[in-house]
Design a protein around this motif. Sequence first.
Motif, PDB file in Angstrom:
ATOM      1  N   MET A   1       0.838  -1.205   0.000  1.00  0.00           N
ATOM      2  CA  MET A   1       0.000   0.000   0.000  1.00  0.00           C
ATOM      3  C   MET A   1       0.868   1.249   0.000  1.00  0.00           C
ATOM      4  O   MET A   1       1.988   1.247   0.495  1.00  0.00           O
ATOM      5  CB  MET A   1      -0.915   0.016   1.217  1.00  0.00           C
ATOM      6  N   ASP A   2       0.349   2.322  -0.542  1.00  0.00           N
ATOM      7  CA  ASP A   2       1.064   3.583  -0.625  1.00  0.00           C
ATOM      8  C   ASP A   2       1.290   4.186   0.757  1.00  0.00           C
ATOM      9  O   ASP A   2       0.386   4.214   1.597  1.00  0.00           O
ATOM     10  CB  ASP A   2       0.246   4.553  -1.485  1.00  0.00           C
ATOM     11  N   TYR A   3       2.529   4.679   1.004  1.00  0.00           N
ATOM     12  CA  TYR A   3       2.884   5.225   2.319  1.00  0.00           C
ATOM     13  C   TYR A   3       1.997   6.403   2.704  1.00  0.00           C
ATOM     14  O   TYR A   3       1.499   6.491   3.834  1.00  0.00           O
ATOM     15  CB  TYR A   3       4.348   5.674   2.323  1.00  0.00           C
ATOM     16  N   VAL A   4       1.806   7.317   1.750  1.00  0.00           N
ATOM     17  CA  VAL A   4       1.004   8.514   2.040  1.00  0.00           C
ATOM     18  C   VAL A   4      -0.434   8.128   2.360  1.00  0.00           C
ATOM     19  O   VAL A   4      -1.059   8.673   3.282  1.00  0.00           O
ATOM     20  CB  VAL A   4       1.042   9.502   0.852  1.00  0.00           C
ATOM     21  N   LEU A   5      -0.977   7.152   1.619  1.00  0.00           N
ATOM     22  CA  LEU A   5      -2.347   6.706   1.850  1.00  0.00           C
ATOM     23  C   LEU A   5      -2.510   6.159   3.265  1.00  0.00           C
ATOM     24  O   LEU A   5      -3.513   6.445   3.948  1.00  0.00           O
ATOM     25  CB  LEU A   5      -2.734   5.635   0.829  1.00  0.00           C
ATOM     26  N   LEU A   6      -1.522   5.398   3.736  1.00  0.00           N
ATOM     27  CA  LEU A   6      -1.595   4.831   5.092  1.00  0.00           C
ATOM     28  C   LEU A   6      -1.597   5.931   6.155  1.00  0.00           C
ATOM     29  O   LEU A   6      -2.340   5.865   7.140  1.00  0.00           O
ATOM     30  CB  LEU A   6      -0.423   3.876   5.323  1.00  0.00           C
ATOM     31  N   ILE A   7      -0.760   6.955   5.950  1.00  0.00           N
ATOM     32  CA  ILE A   7      -0.713   8.065   6.905  1.00  0.00           C
ATOM     33  C   ILE A   7      -2.036   8.821   6.900  1.00  0.00           C
ATOM     34  O   ILE A   7      -2.565   9.198   7.960  1.00  0.00           O
ATOM     35  CB  ILE A   7       0.458   9.015   6.583  1.00  0.00           C
ATOM     36  N   VAL A   8      -2.596   9.021   5.708  1.00  0.00           N
ATOM     37  CA  VAL A   8      -3.883   9.720   5.591  1.00  0.00           C
ATOM     38  C   VAL A   8      -4.991   8.922   6.277  1.00  0.00           C
ATOM     39  O   VAL A   8      -5.825   9.485   7.001  1.00  0.00           O
ATOM     40  CB  VAL A   8      -4.227   9.970   4.107  1.00  0.00           C
ATOM     41  N   ILE A   9      -5.005   7.598   6.066  1.00  0.00           N
ATOM     42  CA  ILE A   9      -5.999   6.749   6.730  1.00  0.00           C
ATOM     43  C   ILE A   9      -5.850   6.861   8.245  1.00  0.00           C
ATOM     44  O   ILE A   9      -6.827   7.025   8.979  1.00  0.00           O
ATOM     45  CB  ILE A   9      -5.849   5.275   6.284  1.00  0.00           C
ATOM     46  N   GLY A  10      -4.597   6.784   8.726  1.00  0.00           N
ATOM     47  CA  GLY A  10      -4.340   6.913  10.155  1.00  0.00           C
ATOM     48  C   GLY A  10      -4.797   8.257  10.700  1.00  0.00           C
ATOM     49  O   GLY A  10      -5.358   8.341  11.798  1.00  0.00           O
TER      50      GLY A  10
END
Length: 288
Positions: free
Chosen positions: A1-10
């Motif tokens: 999964m994309d790093y930025v997407l994971l941070i945004v989800i978090g």
Amino acid sequence: MDYVLLIVIGFFISMLSGFFGIGGGFVLTPLLLLLGFSPIEAITTSLFYTIGSSIAGMYAHYKLKNILWKEAIIVGISGAIATQIAYPFVRWLESNNLDTTVIPTFYLLILTYFSYSMLKKKDKEATINDTKVVASKWKLILLGIGAGFLSTTLGVGGGFFLVPLFISFFGFPSKKAVATSLVGVFFIVSTGFVTYVVNTPIQWEVAILLVAGAFLGSPLGAKATSFFQPKRIQHLLGFLYIATFISLALKLIHFNTVGFWILSTYTLFVNVLLLAQLLKQKKLAAMT
């Protein structure tokens, strides 16, 4: 999964965590299930995430003086003990290939009740003194045991269980219910996570990126509680339960993508609402 997407989800989930006192696993576990994680891996990752989001939310609510410490510690300790009782039950479900059916179904039943609780029950807060809340020690212990069992079984912090009952059964003001829940959640998920991680592999990179987003979002969610009426908080939480119910029900009939977008859309809606209110208050403060 994309790093930025994971941070945004978090970030987005932790905004809800700080605002609703739910820890974050309540939303993250279904999302991870919808994204293809196994139930046990989703539970373990969510528990780790919830540790981070609850710490960030606790600190923010501590500064706002919303935490009822005695009640939080009683619930937290009894809940932590209960996690050890629930863990063998979850492993038994997994060994009998029942985890993919029983855990989501159990979730749906719990969500049904709490949707009703938040949307239909009368608001008790008008008669409650914001600074003096009295709750039976034994009732708090039972509440903690229930939260700890659900936390380990469903991979949530227990806050989605604690907040409605703090409000409905104990008459806590919403802000104090949210803040006190986060402290109890921290005790519960820390114990539950240690129990799980010893025997369950976890994608540490995914978990750490989610937590990074949590430390950014939780304080903002906590701050936003100051700008919403208690009844509005209850209603928004009730609709969150409904969105989660629908998404998991769709997963059970193999409409995973539709369920994912329903839950994500509502999560995004609440976050936009909170951010808009925070920006509005910031502008008003700048004008005065």
